[in-house]
Design an enzyme around this catalytic site. Sequence first.
Site, PDB file in Angstrom:
ATOM      1  CE  LYS A 144       0.750 -39.076 -79.208  1.00 31.50           C
ATOM      2  NZ  LYS A 144       0.462 -39.781 -78.109  1.00 31.50           N
ATOM      3  CB  THR A 186      -8.500 -39.940 -82.649  1.00 28.25           C
ATOM      4  OG1 THR A 186      -8.974 -39.194 -81.751  1.00 28.25           O
ATOM      5  CG2 THR A 186     -10.460 -40.476 -83.636  1.00 28.25           C
ATOM      6  NE  ARG A 226      -0.818 -39.766 -72.498  1.00 26.42           N
ATOM      7  CZ  ARG A 226      -0.257 -38.305 -72.596  1.00 26.42           C
ATOM      8  NH1 ARG A 226       0.395 -37.845 -71.882  1.00 26.42           N
ATOM      9  NH2 ARG A 226      -0.225 -38.137 -73.855  1.00 26.42           N
ATOM     10  CE  LYS A 267      -3.027 -32.943 -76.619  1.00 24.40           C
ATOM     11  NZ  LYS A 267      -2.166 -34.087 -75.954  1.00 24.40           N
ATOM     12  CB  ALA A 322       4.287 -36.530 -73.214  1.00 26.84           C
ATOM     13  CG  PHE A 362       4.110 -34.576 -77.003  1.00 26.05           C
ATOM     14  CD1 PHE A 362       2.967 -33.741 -77.257  1.00 26.05           C
ATOM     15  CD2 PHE A 362       4.495 -34.477 -75.332  1.00 26.05           C
ATOM     16  CE1 PHE A 362       2.491 -32.395 -76.452  1.00 26.05           C
ATOM     17  CE2 PHE A 362       3.943 -33.519 -74.679  1.00 26.05           C
ATOM     18  CZ  PHE A 362       2.813 -32.204 -74.848  1.00 26.05           C
ATOM     19  CG  PHE A 398      -7.651 -34.928 -91.564  1.00 29.06           C
ATOM     20  CD1 PHE A 398      -7.651 -34.000 -91.291  1.00 29.06           C
ATOM     21  CD2 PHE A 398      -6.362 -35.851 -91.542  1.00 29.06           C
ATOM     22  CE1 PHE A 398      -7.741 -34.105 -90.268  1.00 29.06           C
ATOM     23  CE2 PHE A 398      -6.434 -35.550 -90.282  1.00 29.06           C
ATOM     24  CZ  PHE A 398      -6.693 -34.848 -89.892  1.00 29.06           C
ATOM     25  CD1 TRP A 453     -11.909 -37.325 -85.109  1.00 34.52           C
ATOM     26  CD2 TRP A 453     -13.125 -37.115 -87.220  1.00 34.52           C
ATOM     27  NE1 TRP A 453     -12.894 -35.950 -85.329  1.00 34.52           N
ATOM     28  CE2 TRP A 453     -13.235 -36.093 -86.326  1.00 34.52           C
ATOM     29  CE3 TRP A 453     -13.619 -37.106 -88.279  1.00 34.52           C
ATOM     30  CZ2 TRP A 453     -14.830 -34.930 -87.133  1.00 34.52           C
ATOM     31  CZ3 TRP A 453     -14.841 -36.232 -88.741  1.00 34.52           C
ATOM     32  CH2 TRP A 453     -14.911 -35.329 -88.104  1.00 34.52           C
TER      33      TRP A 453
END
Length: 557
Positions: free
Chosen positions: A72, A74, A95, A106, A274, A302, A383, A411
């Site tokens: 998200k 990215t 954020r 994470k 979140a 999230f 991907f 990405w």
Amino acid sequence: MAYLSDIEIAQATEMKKITEIAELAGIDDKYIEQYGKYKAKVDFSLLDESKRGEGKLILVTAITPTPAGEGKTTTTIGLADGLKKIGKNVMVALREPSLGPVFGVKGGAAGGGYAQVVPMEDINLHFTGDFHAIGAANNLLAAMLDNHIYQGNALNIDPRRITWKRCVDMNDRQLRFVTDGLGGRVNGVPREDGYDITVASEIMAVFCLASSLSDLKERLSRIVVAYTYDEKPVTAGDLKAVGAMTALLKDALKPNLVQTLEGTPAFVHGGPFANIAHGCNSVIATKMAMKLGDYAVTEAGFGADLGAEKFLDIKCRYAGLNPSAVVMVATVRALKMHGGASKTELGNENLVALEAGIPNLLRHVSNIKNVYKLPCVVAVNRFPTDTDAEIELVIEKCKELGVNVVLSTVWADGGKGGMALAEEVVRLCEEENDFSFSYELDETIEKKIENIVCRVYGGVGVTFAPAAKKEIDRLTSLGFDKIPVCMAKTQYSFSDDATKLGAPEGFTVTVRNVKVSAGAGFIVALTGDIMTMPGLPKVPAAEKIDVDENGKISGLF
């Protein structure tokens, strides 16, 4: 093929000086406070003094997260770079990362691949000291509260009814429940206590919802820290702590200006949890991004059931924001997990699992379009293992809802991989929208919660535990029933059961208790067992982080 790590990509990028980024964003030098060559704070007086109108606000949200990841942040950064590439004046507002996840499971939160904000190491570590200031203000209030009791307790505070915890910005399960004030009378009043991670502090939520310094002071004064022996709330204002707390926070409240890898101006400011708070960057940073850019791209934490719901029902309501478009980020990999595929098989084509998982995406999209009445586009974060047949299936199912699907390769390709998404977002921003909330403020606390569960989550009802019913009655009698509701719920399911993937139906949500965050201005409805102080995993990310003799950091994501 060997891929560079995020930190290697970031360190290989030649950053522009922050004064150049400020000039690109149209920020006069008088508003800039530099923190070295590549970071700056922007004085909030710019908001009052700028004569420019507000740009279009774009929210990036996502499907229900899985361990497979959605990308998200990215996508948010890549979309902003894509908008810049097609000639638009754009700002991004994100954020700030917490040190807990950085050193825990994470990893960092500054995007990934070729869609990142930099300086990546600074942003993920101490940055400009905002979180330290928030922690200091939180702990000053805790110290003044306990000192008041020790010095005679003129406010008649019941030590068993203290609701305020200390905090530290680190995952440290050892501190969840502590007993302090031990060692004799001179060392305080013995009581049970505990720590939250800094991002779970109500001060973080207050900080991110405040529209000005004066609003910050008013919100801080309303924070309920304890109750008296006769059940009356005691606030930070009652303890005369607000002036000193504001003194600690006055510089932190100024948004932090940085840049993407491609030199797009970015604000990175604030970051409440979140799943227990509202999970959005600061109102001030968002408004400043809208003041400076024709397009302001932001994100919420999230999945859309948590982040977008709170962004729209809490942040937009308080700040008077009206989003122009919503981007729903999904991956084929994550959708296959929602359809029952195991994490080890995500690289194989599996149309059966994908079709079984797509309802999760469709429910999120339907909520944005039909509950909140906002234009929406699905961004599939592609991907290399995704097959054409899988992509076609996602496109086909979304078309049935009248929503376009755009492939995003930010990405791997940076802004170039976000240009198609940028074009669709620009088109959506020109559509009329009839932005609505999922509940109204004049409804009862119970009704607001029921609306969220039934209209947004897709559940059939709510069960209120006896403790929750009692507290709802008490908060209603104290006049706290006409403010928004903030659901504390697992991020891994629409329901309150993390094992229910996809788009579960026929479920009820159990609210075990509620509490008031009077400074932030919302009622927190507690479901499941949400931790406000995470713990480190068996192998923390911290074990891989190192620094060489020249001060160059490695292993940070």
